[in-house]
Design an enzyme around this catalytic site. Structure first.
Site, mmCIF file in Angstrom:
data_model
loop_
_atom_site.group_PDB
_atom_site.id
_atom_site.type_symbol
_atom_site.label_atom_id
_atom_site.label_comp_id
_atom_site.label_asym_id
_atom_site.label_seq_id
_atom_site.Cartn_x
_atom_site.Cartn_y
_atom_site.Cartn_z
ATOM 1 N N CYS A 152 7.801 -3.743 -3.679
ATOM 2 C CA CYS A 152 6.692 -4.666 -3.421
ATOM 3 C C CYS A 152 5.533 -4.275 -4.333
ATOM 4 O O CYS A 152 5.137 -3.109 -4.394
ATOM 5 C CB CYS A 152 6.279 -4.598 -1.954
ATOM 6 S SG CYS A 152 7.595 -5.109 -0.816
ATOM 7 N N CYS A 184 11.827 4.015 -1.603
ATOM 8 C CA CYS A 184 12.065 2.639 -1.174
ATOM 9 C C CYS A 184 12.715 1.870 -2.324
ATOM 10 O O CYS A 184 12.462 2.166 -3.495
ATOM 11 C CB CYS A 184 10.742 1.978 -0.774
ATOM 12 S SG CYS A 184 10.924 0.385 0.059
ATOM 13 N N GLU A 222 5.942 11.268 3.971
ATOM 14 C CA GLU A 222 4.632 11.348 4.614
ATOM 15 C C GLU A 222 4.647 10.586 5.933
ATOM 16 O O GLU A 222 5.301 9.548 6.068
ATOM 17 C CB GLU A 222 3.539 10.793 3.684
ATOM 18 C CG GLU A 222 3.336 11.657 2.452
ATOM 19 C CD GLU A 222 2.170 11.213 1.581
ATOM 20 O OE1 GLU A 222 1.496 12.101 1.021
ATOM 21 O OE2 GLU A 222 1.938 9.992 1.457
ATOM 22 N N CYS A 251 -2.417 1.838 4.647
ATOM 23 C CA CYS A 251 -1.245 1.000 4.414
ATOM 24 C C CYS A 251 -0.999 0.832 2.915
ATOM 25 O O CYS A 251 -1.912 0.497 2.164
ATOM 26 C CB CYS A 251 -1.441 -0.375 5.044
ATOM 27 S SG CYS A 251 -1.450 -0.362 6.842
ATOM 28 N N CYS A 267 2.576 6.531 12.489
ATOM 29 C CA CYS A 267 3.271 5.726 11.489
ATOM 30 C C CYS A 267 4.385 6.582 10.890
ATOM 31 O O CYS A 267 4.121 7.571 10.204
ATOM 32 C CB CYS A 267 2.284 5.268 10.421
ATOM 33 S SG CYS A 267 3.013 4.200 9.158
ATOM 34 N N CYS A 277 2.383 -2.216 -3.198
ATOM 35 C CA CYS A 277 2.633 -1.029 -2.386
ATOM 36 C C CYS A 277 2.938 0.179 -3.261
ATOM 37 O O CYS A 277 3.827 0.127 -4.123
ATOM 38 C CB CYS A 277 3.817 -1.302 -1.450
ATOM 39 S SG CYS A 277 4.244 0.094 -0.387
#
Length: 407
Positions: free
Chosen positions: A149, A145, A125, A383, A138, A152
């Protein structure tokens, strides 16, 4: 209300999405190559070395100034050469699976890339955030990933692979075309974009993935994005965000020269070990030392520290005072980010009054700390909310995410 566009047909004012070309194993992408690499590739394809340099200049202009997506559009290139280029190379951009438009004008694209080797097609995305006087794109650097975290959503998706330079640059090219930021592209009717200047004026490597774990590809892509004869974005308008891969931070400053953002989110190792687990390998003290030594750091080139506001976790005034102490001696600004919910997360966003008190304290210490009002939450573009749609649907997240955002 937000809008979702099925891009098997085109949005008003924009060209149809390009079909995915032949696999990369059949034809090499010219996107993301340096001038030297492009010249060598042309010679390998049979173009005489004395001509290759001139052809590179032509291709560079058509790809990055005019924004063409087909060799047939290159009008000052001979028919025979266009056929040779098409035989050996591709300039395909990602397939646009879906485009979503928020009530605040934020746009999110779900991009699909063709298989690499024996792999499968992958999805990422990319988000466009229009603001007064600028438009920020962005960009993602990885599919998934590894950092996990805990605040997230992207961290709940396993890493599939790194994105190639062509795939990183392709995100920028596709966004610019969809927004009408190339000479022959039209801005969609009713689109919220800056009233003047470039529509994509800033790029932030803050999408899916850890950019410094895909260093070489990110470096190559940003060199193309910042090339003055092409996309021509100043390095001061390109920001790379890292969760704290300490050994790569000096190299980033020396070799890329872009603005740096640190995904900090906690002021003690005990808490950051939980929120940003890479802290166990590179604790806060090492991270701060690397930031102080970042090449080119000055009051005109400050490091941005990102700090997500989690209710009862990291939002006390004692945390704010420790944050000020940690950053002493570092030319810095702080972005306070209200937590954006996603299904299964154990966190809540801090109360707005508490966020403002936190901001007042760090502002009084001389740090510019704007509160980043959530953008695109209704399309899961804020975010910490990015995740490929196939992963979201596979895990049954979408309805739960809609309910979480509604709250």
């Amino acid at each position: 209300m937000s809008v979702s566009i099925d891009l098997t047909s085109s949005a008003p004012g924009a060209r149809p999405a390009a079909p995915v070309a032949a696999p990369a194993s059949a034809r090499r992408s010219l996107l993301g190559l340096s001038r030297e690499e492009m010249g060598a590739a042309l010679v390998e394809a049979g173009i005489p070395p004395k001509q290759a340099k001139m052809r590179v200049q032509q291709l560079w202009h058509w790809l990055y100034v005019r924004g063409v997506r087909d060799f047939e559009e290159m009008r000052n290139v001979s028919k025979d050469l266009r056929a040779t280029l098409d035989q050996h190379f591709e300039i395909a951009r990602p397939e646009i699976v879906e485009e979503q438009i928020s009530v605040d004008g934020t746009r999110k694209w779900l991009f699909r890339f063709p298989p690499r080797g024996a792999g499968r097609p992958v999805e990422i995305e990319t988000v466009y955030i229009p603001e007064e006087g600028r438009g920020t794109l962005c960009v993602s650097s990885q599919v998934g990933c590894t950092l996990t975290c805990t605040f997230c959503h992207t961290g709940t998706q396993r890493l599939v692979r790194n994105l190639e330079p062509s795939e990183i640059v392709g995100q920028v090219l596709t966004a610019r075309e969809r927004l009408g930021d190339f000479p022959d592209a039209a801005t969609p009717q009713g689109a919220i974009v800056p009233s003047e200047g470039r529509l994509v004026s800033n790029v932030v490597m803050m999408g899916m993935g850890e950019p410094l774990y895909n260093y070489d590809n990110v470096k190559a892509a940003l060199a193309v994005v910042s090339d003055g004869d092409g996309l021509a974005l100043s390095r001061r308008r390109i920001t790379l965000s890292t969760s704290g891969v300490v050994p790569m931070i000096p190299k980033t400053g020396d070799e890329m020269g872009v603005m740096l953002a640190i995904s900090l989110h906690a002021v003690t190792d005990e808490l950051r070990d939980v929120l940003v687990p890479i802290n166990k390998k590179y604790p806060i003290r090492q991270l701060m030392d690397a930031c102080r030594a970042y090449p080119g750091l000055s009051n005109a080139k400050r490091i941005t520290f990102e700090y997500v506001m989690l209710k009862g976790v990291n939002d006390s005034l004692a945390d704010a005072r420790e944050l000020v102490r940690l950053l002493k001696g570092i030319p810095a600004k702080i972005n306070l980010i209200p937590f954006n919910p996603w299904p299964g997360s154990p966190y809540e966003c801090s109360d707005w009054d508490q966020i403002e008190r936190f901001a007042d304290l760090v502002n009084q210490a001389g740090y510019a700390s704007p509160i980043r009002t959530p953008r695109g939450r209704d399309i899961f573009a804020a975010c910490g909310q990015l995740k490929s749609e196939s992963e979201r649907m596979k895990r049954g997240d979408r309805l739960a995410l809609e309910a979480a955002v509604a709250v």
